[in-house]
Design a protein around this motif. Structure first.
Motif, PDB file in Angstrom:
ATOM      1  N   LEU A 161      49.216  34.788  48.656  1.00  0.00           N
ATOM      2  CA  LEU A 161      47.850  35.208  49.151  1.00  0.00           C
ATOM      3  C   LEU A 161      47.778  36.375  49.590  1.00  0.00           C
ATOM      4  CD1 LEU A 161      47.639  32.153  51.766  1.00  0.00           C
ATOM      5  CD2 LEU A 161      46.076  32.605  49.964  1.00  0.00           C
ATOM      6  N   TRP A 164      47.695  38.468  45.929  1.00  0.00           N
ATOM      7  CA  TRP A 164      46.466  38.285  45.197  1.00  0.00           C
ATOM      8  C   TRP A 164      45.399  38.790  45.706  1.00  0.00           C
ATOM      9  CZ3 TRP A 164      47.753  32.298  44.048  1.00  0.00           C
ATOM     10  CH2 TRP A 164      48.621  32.263  43.261  1.00  0.00           C
ATOM     11  N   SER A 165      45.138  38.790  47.127  1.00  0.00           N
ATOM     12  CA  SER A 165      44.032  39.434  47.856  1.00  0.00           C
ATOM     13  C   SER A 165      43.949  40.795  47.595  1.00  0.00           C
ATOM     14  CB  SER A 165      43.997  38.964  49.239  1.00  0.00           C
ATOM     15  OG  SER A 165      45.164  39.607  50.149  1.00  0.00           O
ATOM     16  N   ASN A 166      45.287  41.417  47.658  1.00  0.00           N
ATOM     17  CA  ASN A 166      45.282  42.778  47.506  1.00  0.00           C
ATOM     18  C   ASN A 166      45.130  43.329  46.274  1.00  0.00           C
ATOM     19  OD1 ASN A 166      47.499  45.134  46.166  1.00  0.00           O
ATOM     20  ND2 ASN A 166      46.860  45.751  48.506  1.00  0.00           N
ATOM     21  N   VAL A 203      39.864  35.009  42.222  1.00  0.00           N
ATOM     22  CA  VAL A 203      39.612  34.389  43.593  1.00  0.00           C
ATOM     23  C   VAL A 203      39.619  32.912  43.590  1.00  0.00           C
ATOM     24  CG1 VAL A 203      37.140  33.958  44.915  1.00  0.00           C
ATOM     25  CG2 VAL A 203      37.713  36.111  43.966  1.00  0.00           C
ATOM     26  N   HIS A 206      43.221  32.374  44.613  1.00  0.00           N
ATOM     27  CA  HIS A 206      43.598  32.640  45.792  1.00  0.00           C
ATOM     28  C   HIS A 206      43.237  31.583  46.983  1.00  0.00           C
ATOM     29  CE1 HIS A 206      42.224  34.284  49.886  1.00  0.00           C
ATOM     30  NE2 HIS A 206      43.294  35.146  49.898  1.00  0.00           N
ATOM     31  N   ASP A 207      41.789  31.049  46.872  1.00  0.00           N
ATOM     32  CA  ASP A 207      41.402  29.957  47.638  1.00  0.00           C
ATOM     33  C   ASP A 207      42.118  28.772  47.299  1.00  0.00           C
ATOM     34  OD1 ASP A 207      39.440  32.039  48.321  1.00  0.00           O
ATOM     35  OD2 ASP A 207      37.533  31.362  46.938  1.00  0.00           O
ATOM     36  N   LEU A 246      44.026  41.167  55.353  1.00  0.00           N
ATOM     37  CA  LEU A 246      42.536  41.010  55.005  1.00  0.00           C
ATOM     38  C   LEU A 246      41.736  42.028  55.803  1.00  0.00           C
ATOM     39  CD1 LEU A 246      41.893  37.401  54.108  1.00  0.00           C
ATOM     40  CD2 LEU A 246      41.896  39.091  52.641  1.00  0.00           C
ATOM     41  N   SER A 249      42.561  45.506  54.546  1.00  0.00           N
ATOM     42  CA  SER A 249      41.959  45.705  53.303  1.00  0.00           C
ATOM     43  C   SER A 249      40.398  46.337  53.256  1.00  0.00           C
ATOM     44  CB  SER A 249      41.982  44.717  52.308  1.00  0.00           C
ATOM     45  OG  SER A 249      43.684  44.445  52.247  1.00  0.00           O
ATOM     46  N   ARG A 262      33.596  40.337  50.111  1.00  0.00           N
ATOM     47  CA  ARG A 262      34.205  39.061  50.594  1.00  0.00           C
ATOM     48  C   ARG A 262      33.542  37.931  49.962  1.00  0.00           C
ATOM     49  NH1 ARG A 262      36.925  39.606  55.573  1.00  0.00           N
ATOM     50  NH2 ARG A 262      36.619  41.885  56.579  1.00  0.00           N
TER      51      ARG A 262
END
Length: 263
Positions: A161, A164-166, A203, A206-207, A246, A249, A262
């Motif tokens: 998480l 991947w968000s990074n 995305v 990630h979700d 998050l 970031s 977002r």
């Protein structure tokens, strides 16, 4: 860093901030400077860094090595040797991932998605961040607890998480710098789709992983009273890291991300 470690003391937060700053500087030198293609230099540097973590001297006037020595001299008297050795092994995995990335940059290789996902677990230096949760909370989690499939998968999911968000928020920066080590770029290159289409797939990944993380929490086993208390503190630390990453970031200027990114 206080959002990732909200229960840490001021002294520990100062150390963590210094450590993270060193990692970011080292990472930026690899991602954005010529050093990031010098596999021989990184290979030579690796044993020096590991030796310092194990109590060796900084036998060089290199400022990065001197700063690395200072970090571990400050923390070594305060920690369990077994924990420090585990942290050292995690750093070695990170350094090896940096060498792998440098080799790819030198050869102009964009890794396939599966290989990238495996190496990303180490290249993000997230596992050391999670081990530091134990240090700041003075938690006593035996190896058999940390290696339990549910607990280890919670750590793995947190790592995914965060990384991947990074990759999603840093895409523009990494495209600009010509760096190919990004989940979106790997997906785009492998599937021959646009960066926007690859971003949408990242995305979804990630979700889905967030849903997996939530499901794993419901499966956490019981061990003993004190271990269960410490384990719950560790899991809270994982949640803090996911949210803190998050927040940072979007609120820092490192990636130029805005709330419009977002989902």
């Amino acid at each position: 860093m206080a959002r990732c470690y909200p229960n840490a003391s001021l002294v520990d937060l100062q150390w963590i901030s210094d450590w993270v700053s060193w990692i970011f500087l080292f990472d930026d030198q690899n991602d954005e400077a010529e050093q990031g293609r010098e596999t021989e230099r990184l290979t030579e540097c690796r044993p020096l860094l590991l030796n310092i973590m194990r109590g060796g001297a900084a036998q060089d006037d290199n400022q990065m090595l001197q700063a690395w020595h200072d970090l571990w001299a400050r923390i070594r008297p305060k920690v369990n040797p077994d924990w420090l050795e585990r942290l050292t092994q995690q750093h070695d995995d990170y350094f090896l991932a940096c060498i792998w990335e440098a080799s790819n940059r030198k050869a102009g290789i964009v890794p396939d998605t599966n290989t990238y996902l495996l190496k990303r677990l180490d290249s993000g230096a997230v596992y050391p961040c999670l081990s530091i949760i134990e240090f700041v909370g003075q938690l006593n989690l035996p190896e058999n607890v940390l290696c339990h499939p549910v607990v280890s998968n919670l750590s793995l999911s947190t790592n995914n998480l965060v990384c991947w968000s990074n990759d999603i928020v840093s895409l523009e920066k990494e495209v600009k710098n010509g760096d190919m080590h990004n989940l979106v770029i790997a997906l785009s290159n492998e599937r021959q789709i646009s960066l926007q289409q690859a971003t949408d797939k990242a995305v979804v990944m990630h979700d889905t992983e967030m849903e997996r993380f939530a499901a794993l929490i419901d499966q956490v086993p019981q061990f003993s009273t004190q271990i269960d208390i410490d384990l719950q503190s560790y899991i809270e630390g994982l949640k803090f890291w996911i949210q803190g990453n998050l927040d940072w970031s979007f609120e820092s200027q490192r990636y130029g991300a805005t709330p419009t990114h977002r989902r």
